[in-house]
Design a protein around this motif. Structure first.
Motif, PDB file in Angstrom:
ATOM      1  N   GLY A 179      12.857  32.941 -11.617  1.00 12.91           N
ATOM      2  CA  GLY A 179      12.901  31.984 -12.750  1.00 12.91           C
ATOM      3  C   GLY A 179      12.970  31.036 -12.447  1.00 12.91           C
ATOM      4  N   ASN A 180      12.689  30.369 -13.727  1.00  8.80           N
ATOM      5  CA  ASN A 180      13.326  28.782 -13.331  1.00  8.80           C
ATOM      6  C   ASN A 180      13.934  27.823 -12.746  1.00  8.80           C
ATOM      7  N   GLY A 181      14.416  27.346 -12.048  1.00  6.83           N
ATOM      8  CA  GLY A 181      15.337  26.653 -11.270  1.00  6.83           C
ATOM      9  C   GLY A 181      15.281  27.583 -10.186  1.00  6.83           C
ATOM     10  N   PHE A 182      14.692  28.572  -9.671  1.00  5.31           N
ATOM     11  CA  PHE A 182      14.398  28.962  -8.496  1.00  5.31           C
ATOM     12  C   PHE A 182      14.379  28.055  -7.394  1.00  5.31           C
ATOM     13  N   ASP A 183      13.468  26.972  -7.619  1.00  4.96           N
ATOM     14  CA  ASP A 183      13.285  25.966  -6.500  1.00  4.96           C
ATOM     15  C   ASP A 183      14.336  24.873  -6.468  1.00  4.96           C
ATOM     16  N   LEU A 184      14.706  24.583  -7.521  1.00  5.99           N
ATOM     17  CA  LEU A 184      15.592  23.791  -7.850  1.00  5.99           C
ATOM     18  C   LEU A 184      17.409  24.394  -7.323  1.00  5.99           C
ATOM     19  N   ALA A 185      17.394  25.825  -6.946  1.00  3.62           N
ATOM     20  CA  ALA A 185      18.745  26.429  -6.303  1.00  3.62           C
ATOM     21  C   ALA A 185      18.380  26.504  -5.215  1.00  3.62           C
ATOM     22  N   HIS A 186      17.432  26.097  -4.182  1.00  2.00           N
ATOM     23  CA  HIS A 186      16.817  25.878  -2.912  1.00  2.00           C
ATOM     24  C   HIS A 186      16.545  25.486  -2.537  1.00  2.00           C
ATOM     25  N   GLY A 187      17.310  24.205  -3.343  1.00  2.00           N
ATOM     26  CA  GLY A 187      17.723  22.571  -2.826  1.00  2.00           C
ATOM     27  C   GLY A 187      15.671  21.907  -2.864  1.00  2.00           C
ATOM     28  N   LEU A 188      14.864  22.021  -3.237  1.00  2.00           N
ATOM     29  CA  LEU A 188      13.408  21.554  -3.161  1.00  2.00           C
ATOM     30  C   LEU A 188      13.475  20.704  -4.789  1.00  2.00           C
ATOM     31  N   ASN A 189      12.932  19.662  -4.024  1.00  2.00           N
ATOM     32  CA  ASN A 189      12.950  18.625  -5.086  1.00  2.00           C
ATOM     33  C   ASN A 189      11.431  18.443  -5.600  1.00  2.00           C
ATOM     34  N   THR A 190      11.489  19.069  -6.991  1.00  2.00           N
ATOM     35  CA  THR A 190      10.377  19.786  -7.257  1.00  2.00           C
ATOM     36  C   THR A 190      10.947  19.284  -9.217  1.00  2.00           C
ATOM     37  N   LYS A 191      11.110  18.023  -9.404  1.00  4.29           N
ATOM     38  CA  LYS A 191      12.059  18.667 -10.658  1.00  4.29           C
ATOM     39  C   LYS A 191      11.063  16.978 -10.523  1.00  4.29           C
ATOM     40  N   TYR A 192      10.098  16.482 -12.291  1.00  2.14           N
ATOM     41  CA  TYR A 192       8.870  15.127 -12.252  1.00  2.14           C
ATOM     42  C   TYR A 192      10.056  13.853 -12.038  1.00  2.14           C
ATOM     43  N   GLU A 193      11.325  14.118 -12.469  1.00  5.75           N
ATOM     44  CA  GLU A 193      11.884  13.138 -11.583  1.00  5.75           C
ATOM     45  C   GLU A 193      11.768  12.856 -10.527  1.00  5.75           C
ATOM     46  N   ASP A 194      11.631  13.383  -9.482  1.00  7.47           N
ATOM     47  CA  ASP A 194      11.596  13.437  -8.100  1.00  7.47           C
ATOM     48  C   ASP A 194      10.294  12.635  -7.736  1.00  7.47           C
ATOM     49  N   PHE A 195       9.268  13.618  -8.495  1.00  8.15           N
ATOM     50  CA  PHE A 195       8.324  12.815  -8.425  1.00  8.15           C
ATOM     51  C   PHE A 195       7.715  11.430  -8.982  1.00  8.15           C
ATOM     52  N   ILE A 196       8.751  11.497 -10.018  1.00 10.66           N
ATOM     53  CA  ILE A 196       8.147   9.328 -10.036  1.00 10.66           C
ATOM     54  C   ILE A 196       9.177   8.315  -9.497  1.00 10.66           C
ATOM     55  N   PHE A 197      10.459   9.060  -8.894  1.00 11.80           N
ATOM     56  CA  PHE A 197      10.826   8.208  -7.818  1.00 11.80           C
ATOM     57  C   PHE A 197       9.838   8.069  -6.499  1.00 11.80           C
ATOM     58  N   TRP A 198       9.496   9.847  -6.300  1.00 14.97           N
ATOM     59  CA  TRP A 198       8.892   9.579  -5.093  1.00 14.97           C
ATOM     60  C   TRP A 198       7.385   8.356  -5.146  1.00 14.97           C
TER      61      TRP A 198
END
Length: 164
Positions: free
Chosen positions: A11-30
């Motif tokens: 489900g939604n949030g699985f990636d975030l729960a495992h510490g992956l920087n997959t939010k659009y915000e992470d991408f834009i700051f990259w």
């Protein structure tokens, strides 16, 4: 015992729960960090990728972006401390005496939404398409769909690069 087939739905949030920087915000700051890196290391007066453009003003007496950060424009108390790429990005865009900075409407919208706490790139793209069409329908400016699509394609390429 017979083999059992299973379907596992993540489900939604699985990636975030495992510490992956997959939010659009992470991408834009990259992206901001990538721009900062380019500015720190380029031997040019202008850096542009189709989304953002940084141009040293003609009246500023420095020859390259790299020289600006090597003490020719920005002086640091301790020049041995390296610049942080994200800080470089924000320093440059806030210094209207040094450069002309421009960005397209899609990137501006995404950036604004991040500052408000949430961004959905697809939604921002669709909103801009709708606004341009409505403006055209009311007899205003002809929509620039080509530029908007070009910006989305550049963002898509950067996102692929980021996720790799």
């Amino acid at each position: 015992m017979k083999d059992m087939n299973r379907i596992i739905i993540v489900g939604n949030g699985f990636d975030l729960a495992h510490g992956l920087n997959t939010k659009y915000e992470d991408f834009i700051f990259w992206c901001f960090k990538q721009y900062g890196y380019k500015l720190l290391h380029t031997s040019k007066k202008e850096v542009s990728d189709g989304l953002c453009s940084f141009k040293i003003k003609d009246n500023v007496n420095i020859s390259t972006w790299a020289s600006a950060f090597q003490g020719w424009y920005y002086k640091r108390e301790d020049p041995r401390i390296p610049w942080n790429e994200t800080d470089v990005f924000f320093t440059v865009i806030e210094d209207r005496n040094l450069c002309d900075f421009s960005t397209g409407s899609l990137f501006q919208r995404i950036w604004k939404q991040i500052s408000l706490g949430w961004v959905d790139i697809e939604n921002e793209y669709f909103s801009l398409l709708t606004e341009e069409k409505m403006s055209f329908d009311k007899g205003f400016v002809k929509p620039n769909y080509k530029e908007l699509n070009k910006h989305l394609e550049i963002l898509r390429g950067k996102l692929i690069q980021y996720l790799k």
